[in-house]
Design an enzyme around this catalytic site. Structure first.
Site, PDB file in Angstrom:
ATOM      1  N   ASP A  25      60.524 -38.273 -16.781  1.00 44.69           N
ATOM      2  CA  ASP A  25      59.986 -39.514 -16.195  1.00 44.69           C
ATOM      3  C   ASP A  25      60.132 -40.775 -17.062  1.00 44.69           C
ATOM      4  OD1 ASP A  25      58.912 -37.304 -14.952  1.00 44.69           O
ATOM      5  OD2 ASP A  25      56.845 -37.945 -15.144  1.00 44.69           O
ATOM      6  N   PHE A  81      52.094 -36.745 -22.068  1.00 47.55           N
ATOM      7  CA  PHE A  81      52.653 -36.782 -20.714  1.00 47.55           C
ATOM      8  C   PHE A  81      52.801 -38.231 -20.238  1.00 47.55           C
ATOM      9  CE2 PHE A  81      52.054 -32.400 -18.476  1.00 47.55           C
ATOM     10  CZ  PHE A  81      52.781 -31.784 -19.471  1.00 47.55           C
ATOM     11  N   ARG A 152      46.532 -36.560 -14.071  1.00 41.80           N
ATOM     12  CA  ARG A 152      47.512 -37.158 -14.991  1.00 41.80           C
ATOM     13  C   ARG A 152      48.228 -38.394 -14.444  1.00 41.80           C
ATOM     14  NH1 ARG A 152      49.728 -32.077 -13.607  1.00 41.80           N
ATOM     15  NH2 ARG A 152      51.567 -32.158 -12.272  1.00 41.80           N
ATOM     16  N   ASP A 153      49.056 -38.941 -15.332  1.00 39.60           N
ATOM     17  CA  ASP A 153      50.010 -40.010 -15.049  1.00 39.60           C
ATOM     18  C   ASP A 153      49.322 -41.342 -14.704  1.00 39.60           C
ATOM     19  OD1 ASP A 153      51.685 -37.865 -15.367  1.00 39.60           O
ATOM     20  OD2 ASP A 153      52.137 -37.632 -13.239  1.00 39.60           O
ATOM     21  N   GLU A 204      52.085 -36.613  -8.189  1.00 38.40           N
ATOM     22  CA  GLU A 204      52.289 -37.042  -9.579  1.00 38.40           C
ATOM     23  C   GLU A 204      52.682 -38.527  -9.606  1.00 38.40           C
ATOM     24  OE1 GLU A 204      53.918 -33.050 -11.710  1.00 38.40           O
ATOM     25  OE2 GLU A 204      55.456 -34.115 -10.628  1.00 38.40           O
TER      26      GLU A 204
HETATM   27  C1  FRU Z   1      56.496 -35.592 -13.355  1.00 37.94           C
HETATM   28  C2  FRU Z   1      55.666 -34.900 -14.413  1.00 37.94           C
HETATM   29  C3  FRU Z   1      54.367 -35.641 -14.649  1.00 37.94           C
HETATM   30  C4  FRU Z   1      54.010 -35.256 -16.052  1.00 37.94           C
HETATM   31  C5  FRU Z   1      55.366 -35.173 -16.715  1.00 37.94           C
HETATM   32  C6  FRU Z   1      55.448 -34.102 -17.769  1.00 37.94           C
HETATM   33  O1  FRU Z   1      57.848 -35.325 -13.423  1.00 37.94           O
HETATM   34  O2  FRU Z   1      55.442 -33.556 -14.055  1.00 37.94           O
HETATM   35  O3  FRU Z   1      53.372 -35.363 -13.699  1.00 37.94           O
HETATM   36  O4  FRU Z   1      53.182 -36.199 -16.669  1.00 37.94           O
HETATM   37  O5  FRU Z   1      56.313 -34.911 -15.690  1.00 37.94           O
HETATM   38  O6  FRU Z   1      56.673 -34.169 -18.457  1.00 37.94           O
END
Ligand code: FRU
Length: 496
Positions: A25, A81, A152-153, A204
């Site tokens: 990402d 992440f 997350r994210d 995500e």
């Molecule tokens: C999306 C993801 C995110 C996570 C990251 C981990 O591609 O799965 O949700 O933060 O990649 O590398």
């Protein structure tokens, strides 16, 4: 400017990829003091996914990128992440002694838990030297909630109406909204997504932003982007959906019925993309970059020194369409700087059975810009990365009003059973005229059709010897209003 060669087979020549090892990402996209920052999920010791770091690159123009040392390393709170970065102009955090600096807001992914189930929480790091060095905030994490395993994210932005920070976060198959005065203390606002959109995989990398609607009425809408992880049942793998609606600082409400599913891209390889604004650099454009890949096969790609690349940077807008207000996207105008050799033709009628007009053009890095009038052909298209018996087809099926990419015969595809495929989207030409913009790099193709109303992004692995270009017409004729084909320069060419 890099002195490294970047000349390996399949190496993207005008898309960002790391010199070595794994990338996924895009993270922390931000414009600050004359530079665009691109951070990204990175495993510096392997070409497959592993303990995540934030890799780092900068650009002055969104075209040429310089890779910098790794920005964020895993620490006692876990791996790093995805997340975002903001400029804390007024030192709301107190990290900058009354000045300003960059703050990264990201997910810590901790696998060393007593239960063995990884825990995800949100943390901060800050930089006072234009992102070159970073300090972890000692009070990390700043946001945790043990009820959520997938949590997350964080995407953070300054909510100028309410003069506070806003965050969108993915939790399972919901998006959570928070707000904060200082990036450190967060209050929960609401959650979205129980019944809306596609739930075919884990949600995500959310993003939320406001955009003006085309037409100059002064109306604007909020757009919520949500990436969806792959499911075993569906060949599509990871995809990105979006919602258009209203946001009041606490909650988001979609304008569309709950079962509406809007895809940001109709190809297979545009995932985890996020946006940022380059105010005041360029009139406050809303820019987007995605990871040009798909979790279905991301770890299996036939590349060697590195694995993973970004899409081209794109500018987003909102178009008024028959079924409502919809996203449109076009590559940023800065990319025109890559154009070199040009082939041009205006006003020509091409009939099925005519010879290949483009037989003298060869290349693996090309841009095609075409305005085609449909004058009876059942279909037409371009075959790129071609050679006898091989090529990627970018076509328009006039009988179905359908634009597509067919990569079934595009080169290496045996690394995953779902890679070989054809896919596309409905698109009615406006007044019988179809506009197409195509970017072909050594291992990808991006298509923008109908002024960016349909985007298709795909990886392909043709090999360097497949360089032919063909324009084909089936049953009937087309009229070329204009057709430009450009050879594109490499961004890694140090003689620039
Ligand atoms: C999306 C993801 C995110 C996570 C990251 C981990 O591609 O799965 O949700 O933060 O990649 O590398």
């Amino acid at each position: 400017m890099s002195t490294k060669s970047y000349s390996e087979t399949f190496r993207p020549q005008f898309h960002y990829s790391p010199e070595a090892n794994w990338l996924n990402d895009p993270n922390g996209l931000v414009w600050y003091e004359g530079e665009y920052h691109l951070f990204y999920q990175h495993h510096p010791h392997s070409t497959v996914w592993g303990p995540m770091h934030w890799g780092h690159a900068v650009s002055k123009d969104l075209v040429y990128w310089e890779e910098l040392p790794i920005a964020l390393w895993p620490d006692h709170n876990g791996a790093i992440f995805s997340g975002s970065a903001v400029v804390d102009w007024h030192d709301t955090t107190g990290f900058f002694n009354g000045g300003s600096g960059l703050v990264a807001v990201f997910t810590h992914h901790d696998t060393q838990t007593p239960s063995g189930v990884p825990r995800q929480s949100q943390s901060l790091a800050y930089s006072s030297d234009k992102g070159r060095t970073w300090t972890m905030y000692e009070g990390n994490p700043v946001l945790e909630d043990e009820r959520h395993v997938d949590y997350r994210d964080p995407k953070v932005f300054w909510d100028s109406e309410r003069e506070r920070w806003a965050m969108v976060l993915a939790a399972g198959q919901r998006i959570l909204f928070y707000h904060s005065p200082d990036l450190i203390h967060w209050s929960f606002g609401s959650e979205f997504g129980a019944s809306e959109g596609s739930h075919d995989g884990v949600w995500e990398c959310p993003d939320l932003f406001r955009l003006p609607v085309d037409g100059g009425s002064g109306e604007s809408k909020w757009v919520l982007i949500v990436s969806i992880g792959p499911s075993d049942e569906l060949a599509e793998g990871s995809r990105t959906q979006y919602f258009v609606g209203e946001y009041d600082g606490v909650s988001f409400v979609s304008d569309n019925p709950p079962d509406t599913v809007l895809w940001l891209d109709h190809g297979r390889d545009n995932y985890a993309g996020v946006t940022w604004s380059d105010v005041p650099a360029q009139d406050g454009r809303r820019l987007f970059i995605g990871w040009m890949n798909n979790w279905k096969y991301a770890n299996l790609l036939p590349t060697e020194a590195w694995r993973g690349a970004m899409t081209l940077p794109r500018e987003l807008g909102l178009a008024v369409c028959e079924d409502g207000v919809r996203l449109r996207q076009m590559p940023v105008k800065e990319l025109e700087a890559l154009r070199e050799k040009e082939f041009r033709i205006n006003h020509a009628v091409i009939n099925a059975g005519d010879g290949n007009l483009l037989q003298d053009i060869h290349g693996s890095a090309l841009e095609i810009e075409a305005e085609i009038k449909l004058t009876g052909a059942s279909a037409f298209g371009f075959r790129i990365h071609g050679s006898a018996g091989q090529g990627t087809v970018i076509g328009y099926d006039a009988s179905r009003s359908y634009v597509f990419i067919d990569r079934r015969n595009a080169g290496i595809s045996d690394f995953h059973p779902d890679f070989s495929c054809e896919h596309g989207a409905d698109l009615k030409p406006s007044g019988d005229i179809l506009k197409l913009r195509i970017f072909a790099d050594h291992s990808s193709v991006e298509v923008f059709a109908g002024d960016g109303r349909v985007a298709l992004t795909d990886q392909v692995f043709p090999g360097p010897e497949h360089q032919n270009l063909e324009l084909y017409v089936q049953e009937g004729s087309i009229e070329i209003i204009s057709l430009h084909v450009y050879g594109l320069k490499s961004i890694w060419d140090s003689s620039k």
